[in-house]
Design a protein around this motif. Structure first.
Motif, short mmCIF file in Angstrom:
data_model
loop_
_atom_site.label_atom_id
_atom_site.label_comp_id
_atom_site.label_asym_id
_atom_site.label_seq_id
_atom_site.Cartn_x
_atom_site.Cartn_y
_atom_site.Cartn_z
N GLY A 204 0.54 23.24 38.58
CA GLY A 204 1.22 24.49 38.89
C GLY A 204 2.61 24.52 38.29
N ASP A 205 3.26 25.69 38.39
CA ASP A 205 4.57 25.84 37.76
C ASP A 205 5.63 26.43 38.66
OD1 ASP A 205 3.34 28.44 37.74
OD2 ASP A 205 4.86 29.06 36.29
N ALA A 206 5.26 26.80 39.90
CA ALA A 206 6.18 27.57 40.73
C ALA A 206 6.28 27.00 42.15
CB ALA A 206 5.71 29.03 40.77
N PRO A 207 7.27 27.47 42.94
CA PRO A 207 7.44 26.95 44.29
C PRO A 207 6.20 27.04 45.17
CG PRO A 207 9.39 28.16 43.63
CD PRO A 207 8.38 28.36 42.54
N ASN A 208 5.38 28.09 44.99
CA ASN A 208 4.19 28.20 45.83
C ASN A 208 3.08 27.22 45.44
OD1 ASN A 208 3.56 29.54 43.43
ND2 ASN A 208 2.34 31.11 44.44
N ASP A 209 3.34 26.40 44.41
CA ASP A 209 2.38 25.36 44.01
C ASP A 209 2.78 23.98 44.49
OD1 ASP A 209 0.84 27.19 42.41
OD2 ASP A 209 2.40 27.07 40.87
N VAL A 210 3.97 23.84 45.06
CA VAL A 210 4.52 22.52 45.36
C VAL A 210 3.61 21.71 46.28
CG1 VAL A 210 6.39 21.31 46.55
CG2 VAL A 210 6.92 23.08 44.89
N GLU A 211 3.15 22.33 47.38
CA GLU A 211 2.30 21.58 48.32
C GLU A 211 1.03 21.08 47.66
OE1 GLU A 211 4.48 24.67 50.93
OE2 GLU A 211 3.44 24.65 49.00
N MET A 212 0.43 21.92 46.83
CA MET A 212 -0.81 21.55 46.14
C MET A 212 -0.56 20.40 45.16
SD MET A 212 -3.40 23.98 43.94
CE MET A 212 -2.25 24.26 42.57
N ILE A 213 0.53 20.49 44.41
CA ILE A 213 0.88 19.44 43.45
C ILE A 213 1.11 18.11 44.17
CG2 ILE A 213 2.66 18.66 41.83
CD1 ILE A 213 3.03 21.65 41.08
N CYS A 214 1.83 18.18 45.29
CA CYS A 214 2.15 16.96 46.03
C CYS A 214 0.93 16.37 46.75
CB CYS A 214 3.26 17.23 47.05
SG CYS A 214 4.88 17.56 46.32
N ALA A 215 -0.02 17.23 47.15
CA ALA A 215 -1.19 16.76 47.88
C ALA A 215 -2.24 16.13 46.96
CB ALA A 215 -1.82 17.91 48.65
N ALA A 216 -2.19 16.44 45.67
CA ALA A 216 -3.18 15.92 44.73
C ALA A 216 -2.92 14.45 44.42
CB ALA A 216 -3.14 16.73 43.43
N ASP A 217 -3.98 13.75 44.06
CA ASP A 217 -3.81 12.36 43.62
C ASP A 217 -2.97 12.31 42.35
OD1 ASP A 217 -5.52 11.17 45.64
OD2 ASP A 217 -7.21 12.06 44.55
N HIS A 218 -3.15 13.31 41.51
CA HIS A 218 -2.40 13.39 40.26
C HIS A 218 -1.82 14.81 40.15
CE1 HIS A 218 -4.45 9.67 39.27
NE2 HIS A 218 -5.59 10.27 39.52
N GLY A 219 -0.53 14.95 40.39
CA GLY A 219 0.11 16.26 40.34
C GLY A 219 0.76 16.49 38.99
N VAL A 220 0.70 17.74 38.52
CA VAL A 220 1.30 18.08 37.23
C VAL A 220 2.14 19.35 37.38
CG1 VAL A 220 0.90 18.75 34.83
CG2 VAL A 220 -0.59 17.05 35.92
N ILE A 221 3.41 19.26 37.02
CA ILE A 221 4.29 20.42 36.98
C ILE A 221 4.26 20.95 35.56
CG2 ILE A 221 6.64 21.26 37.26
CD1 ILE A 221 7.08 18.84 39.18
N VAL A 222 3.69 22.13 35.39
CA VAL A 222 3.60 22.73 34.06
C VAL A 222 4.93 23.41 33.73
CG1 VAL A 222 2.39 24.44 32.65
CG2 VAL A 222 1.11 23.03 34.27
N ARG A 223 5.41 23.15 32.56
CA ARG A 223 6.72 23.68 32.16
C ARG A 223 6.75 25.21 32.27
NH1 ARG A 223 9.28 23.66 26.10
NH2 ARG A 223 11.26 24.67 26.62
N ASN A 224 7.78 25.70 32.95
CA ASN A 224 7.97 27.13 33.15
C ASN A 224 9.15 27.58 32.31
OD1 ASN A 224 8.78 29.68 34.14
ND2 ASN A 224 7.98 29.25 36.18
N THR A 225 8.86 28.43 31.31
CA THR A 225 9.93 28.90 30.42
C THR A 225 10.49 30.25 30.84
OG1 THR A 225 8.29 29.91 28.94
CG2 THR A 225 8.98 27.65 28.44
N HIS A 226 10.03 30.76 31.98
CA HIS A 226 10.48 32.09 32.44
C HIS A 226 11.21 32.02 33.78
CE1 HIS A 226 7.51 33.12 29.39
NE2 HIS A 226 8.04 34.32 29.35
N GLY A 227 11.63 30.84 34.16
CA GLY A 227 12.34 30.72 35.43
C GLY A 227 13.01 29.36 35.51
N PRO A 228 13.61 29.04 36.65
CA PRO A 228 14.34 27.78 36.81
C PRO A 228 13.42 26.56 36.87
CG PRO A 228 14.25 28.94 38.89
CD PRO A 228 13.69 29.88 37.86
N GLY A 229 12.10 26.77 37.07
CA GLY A 229 11.20 25.64 37.21
C GLY A 229 11.32 25.00 38.57
N LEU A 230 10.76 23.82 38.71
CA LEU A 230 10.75 23.13 40.00
C LEU A 230 11.71 21.96 40.00
CD1 LEU A 230 6.92 23.08 40.82
CD2 LEU A 230 8.67 24.63 41.71
N PRO A 231 12.33 21.68 41.15
CA PRO A 231 13.20 20.50 41.24
C PRO A 231 12.36 19.23 41.21
CG PRO A 231 12.86 21.46 43.40
CD PRO A 231 12.23 22.41 42.42
#
Length: 270
Positions: A204-231
């Motif tokens: 995922g690329d946005a704040p509403n994806d954080v829980e899903m990314i963190c809950a996965a065995d392998h999380g991936v933050i996809v680069r977001n070029t249209h916003g601040p991205g994720l911390p």
């Protein structure tokens, strides 16, 4: 969707759509075709997880060729069964609109949601073709929209809605109002139906994806070029969560192919 242990997939991919699997501007997944083809070859399920409606996701899921997999709709408000095109009618959306109508004018005015727009305006604001915009307007569980006020007023807006049991989650494009279920909640439900438990990947690329990314065995933050991205998220230091260098479906494609290769290598060693 109970799965025979002998045929249970070794990896399930949970993916956000806009800005992740779909290009932010064109809504194209063309750059992800190699990874999608490899997933199909190996029989790996793709679970779409988006703020999009059941009608939108059903059409996308069919076009992608993953009708056999469930999908998570409207930011986690519901699960669309394999092959299904709609969910049973619910009153969540009407309740959200009623709660918005009850807000003081100064808090309600800066928020414009899909229900405030005609289908033509949804198309104009989202960049979707009119036919797809009509599907996007068929809300059952949530109300996405844009905030035009100050950050201070947004805090007050969100607090007033929380008193009514409604949460506001920022996605790649829109602030989405719902009664609180997350993509990660539905992810847990879906994983529980597979035996033995497969490895999971969440992108995922946005704040509403954080829980899903963190809950996965392998999380991936996809680069977001249209916003601040994720911390920085817990798990990045240990390498359990990684970031793509390329944005959208291009980054998605690289990350999924790399994970599949690592999974195959691990299986062969095991």
């Amino acid at each position: 969707m109970t799965t025979d242990p002998k045929t249970a997939p070794r990896l399930i991919v949970f993916s956000d759509l806009d800005g992740t699997l779909l290009d932010h501007d064109s809504y194209s997944w063309a750059a992800a075709k190699p990874a999608l083809a490899e997933m199909k070859r190996l029989g790996l399920p793709l679970i779409l997880a988006s703020s999009k409606t059941a009608a939108e996701i059903a059409a996308l899921r069919h076009d992608l060729g993953f009708d056999h997999a469930p999908a998570i709709v409207e930011n986690g408000a519901g699960i669309l069964a394999p092959g299904a095109e709609t969910l049973a009618d619910r009153t969540d959306h009407e309740a959200i609109l009623a709660a918005l109508a009850d807000l003081p004018t100064d808090l309600r005015a800066p928020f414009t949601g899909f229900s405030d727009w005609s289908v033509a305006e949804v198309a104009e604001n989202t960049g979707l073709p009119v036919a797809q915009a009509a599907l996007a307007a068929k809300r059952q569980f949530s109300e996405p929209g844009l905030w035009h006020g100050t950050e201070e007023a947004l805090v007050q807006f969100e607090a007033a809605l929380r008193e009514k049991g409604i949460t506001a989650r920022q996605g790649g494009r829109y602030l989405t109002l719902s009664f609180g279920a997350t993509k990660a909640d539905r992810m847990t439900e879906i994983i529980a139906q597979y035996h033995p438990r497969p490895q999971t990947m969440g992108l995922g690329d946005a704040p509403n994806d954080v829980e899903m990314i963190c809950a996965a065995d392998h999380g991936v933050i996809v680069r977001n070029t249209h916003g601040p991205g994720l911390p920085v998220l817990p798990g990045e230091a240990a390498g359990r969560i990684t970031r793509t260098h390329a944005p959208g479906p291009e980054g998605w494609n690289i990350a999924v192919l790399e994970r599949i290769a690592q999974d195959v290598q691990r299986t062969e060693k095991g």
